[in-house]
Design a protein around this motif. Structure first.
Motif, PDB file in Angstrom:
ATOM      1  N   ASP A 269       9.221  -2.302   6.844  1.00  0.00           N
ATOM      2  CA  ASP A 269       8.095  -2.048   7.740  1.00  0.00           C
ATOM      3  C   ASP A 269       7.788  -3.298   8.559  1.00  0.00           C
TER       4      ASP A 269
ATOM      5  N   GLY B  21       5.272  -3.230  10.818  1.00  0.00           N
ATOM      6  CA  GLY B  21       3.885  -3.115  11.263  1.00  0.00           C
ATOM      7  C   GLY B  21       3.656  -2.232  12.459  1.00  0.00           C
TER       8      GLY B  21
ATOM      9  N   ASN C 148       1.243   3.605  12.370  1.00  0.00           N
ATOM     10  CA  ASN C 148      -0.161   3.680  12.005  1.00  0.00           C
ATOM     11  C   ASN C 148      -0.336   4.370  10.655  1.00  0.00           C
ATOM     12  N   ARG C 149      -1.541   4.395  10.174  1.00  0.00           N
ATOM     13  CA  ARG C 149      -1.843   4.914   8.838  1.00  0.00           C
ATOM     14  C   ARG C 149      -1.413   6.374   8.693  1.00  0.00           C
TER      15      ARG C 149
ATOM     16  N   TRP D 202       2.373   6.628   8.392  1.00  0.00           N
ATOM     17  CA  TRP D 202       2.825   6.143   7.091  1.00  0.00           C
ATOM     18  C   TRP D 202       2.513   7.149   5.985  1.00  0.00           C
TER      19      TRP D 202
ATOM     20  N   THR E 280       7.389  -5.417   3.798  1.00  0.00           N
ATOM     21  CA  THR E 280       6.686  -5.570   5.061  1.00  0.00           C
ATOM     22  C   THR E 280       6.571  -7.035   5.456  1.00  0.00           C
TER      23      THR E 280
ATOM     24  N   SER F  30       3.829  -9.055   6.274  1.00  0.00           N
ATOM     25  CA  SER F  30       2.673  -9.915   6.014  1.00  0.00           C
ATOM     26  C   SER F  30       1.880  -9.374   4.837  1.00  0.00           C
TER      27      SER F  30
ATOM     28  N   SER G 232      -1.379  -9.043   4.791  1.00  0.00           N
ATOM     29  CA  SER G 232      -2.403  -8.117   5.292  1.00  0.00           C
ATOM     30  C   SER G 232      -1.821  -6.724   5.528  1.00  0.00           C
ATOM     31  N   ARG G 233      -0.615  -6.678   6.043  1.00  0.00           N
ATOM     32  CA  ARG G 233       0.024  -5.376   6.251  1.00  0.00           C
ATOM     33  C   ARG G 233       0.332  -4.718   4.904  1.00  0.00           C
TER      34      ARG G 233
ATOM     35  N   SER H 260      -2.747  -3.115   3.629  1.00  0.00           N
ATOM     36  CA  SER H 260      -3.038  -1.891   4.379  1.00  0.00           C
ATOM     37  C   SER H 260      -2.175  -0.721   3.919  1.00  0.00           C
ATOM     38  N   LEU H 261      -0.883  -0.972   3.737  1.00  0.00           N
ATOM     39  CA  LEU H 261       0.021   0.101   3.307  1.00  0.00           C
ATOM     40  C   LEU H 261      -0.277   0.542   1.885  1.00  0.00           C
TER      41      LEU H 261
ATOM     42  N   THR I 252       6.620  -8.400   0.341  1.00  0.00           N
ATOM     43  CA  THR I 252       6.765  -8.942   1.696  1.00  0.00           C
ATOM     44  C   THR I 252       8.080  -9.692   1.832  1.00  0.00           C
TER      45      THR I 252
END
Length: 260
Positions: free
Chosen positions: A166, A168, A171-172, A175, A206, A208, A210-211, A214-215, A231
């Motif tokens: 991924d 980034g 979008n949500r 995913w 992924t 980062s 932060s990503r 989110s995932l 990551t």
């Protein structure tokens, strides 16, 4: 011979191996070429890649800016695909083209890092590489086209790993649609029919922390099973088989395979 003329080259088994691997990896940089060759030095890798490029077995292009630093990327040229008996699926880039960015190649190189981790880098004790699959069409009965699929054996137990890299850009909603598709694929029996195994994991790498958060959050509303997250930086720092993977819920980091 010089200029645009093809050089006469006596192909070595290593050259053929690189071309066959490009049928799987699609693009490689110098460091990945050194690993799969294998080459013992950067100088030897550079020299052989140049020979194969000049002979039109490989196609080379660059990331960077005109007049600035560039990074060479190599793909299978039509002549190389013919010699290796492979479809010509290399990216359509002009010879020695310089690109400021190339999303396809960036993504594929990250997928290749996973491939190299399971096939070419040292494995945990008791783990054996079985196979890797690349996909050009959706899995039967789904819209899923995984970035890759690996099988390893651990103490006579087959472990199946789908791979999702991924960057980034999803979008949500997109995913979560993918998560639902993997869950449905497992529950329907489609995976067992196709791969002769009862269980699989989907590894998500992924770009980062932060990503990753989110995932994981988006996945946790649907399931706490099947998916594992890490990551690129964690893999570089601690290794693919290290204690770097997280489930959708909880903060604990675990290895993919528990070994003594």
């Amino acid at each position: 011979m010089t200029g645009n003329k093809q050089k006469l080259v006596v192909l070595q088994e290593r050259d053929l191996h690189i071309m066959r691997e490009l049928g799987v990896m699609r693009v490689i940089d110098r460091e990945q070429a050194k690993m799969i060759g294998p080459f013992g030095s950067t100088t030897r890798a550079n020299a052989r890649l140049l020979v194969l490029t000049q002979a039109r077995y490989l196609r080379r292009f660059f990331w960077g800016t005109v007049g600035g630093a560039t990074k060479g990327i190599y793909a299978l040229a039509p002549r190389g695909a013919e010699i290796a008996g492979l479809p010509d699926r290399g990216p359509r880039r002009s010879r020695d083209q310089i690109l400021a960015a190339d999303f396809f190649s960036l993504h594929q190189l990250q997928v290749n890092e996973v491939y190299c981790s399971v096939k070419y880098r040292p494995l945990p004790r008791g783990v054996t590489f079985i196979r890797w699959l690349s996909f050009h069409e959706p899995l039967p009965g789904t819209a899923l086209i995984p970035d890759g699929y690996a099988e390893v054996d651990h103490s006579e137990r087959l472990i199946s790993l789908f791979v999702e890299v991924d960057l980034g850009n999803e979008n949500r909603t997109v995913w979560q649609g993918k998560v639902r598709s993997y869950l449905s694929y497992g529950a329907s029996g489609g995976f067992t029919r196709e791969f002769d195994n009862s269980q699989f994991r989907t590894l998500t790498i992924t770009n980062s922390e932060s990503r990753l958060t989110s995932l994981r959050s988006a996945t946790a509303t649907l399931t706490d099973k099947i998916f594992r997250f890490t990551t690129e930086e964690r893999i570089k720092r601690e290794g693919f088989w290290g204690k770097i993977w997280q489930k959708p819920k909880g903060e604990e980091r675990e290895p993919l395979i528990a070994t003594p």
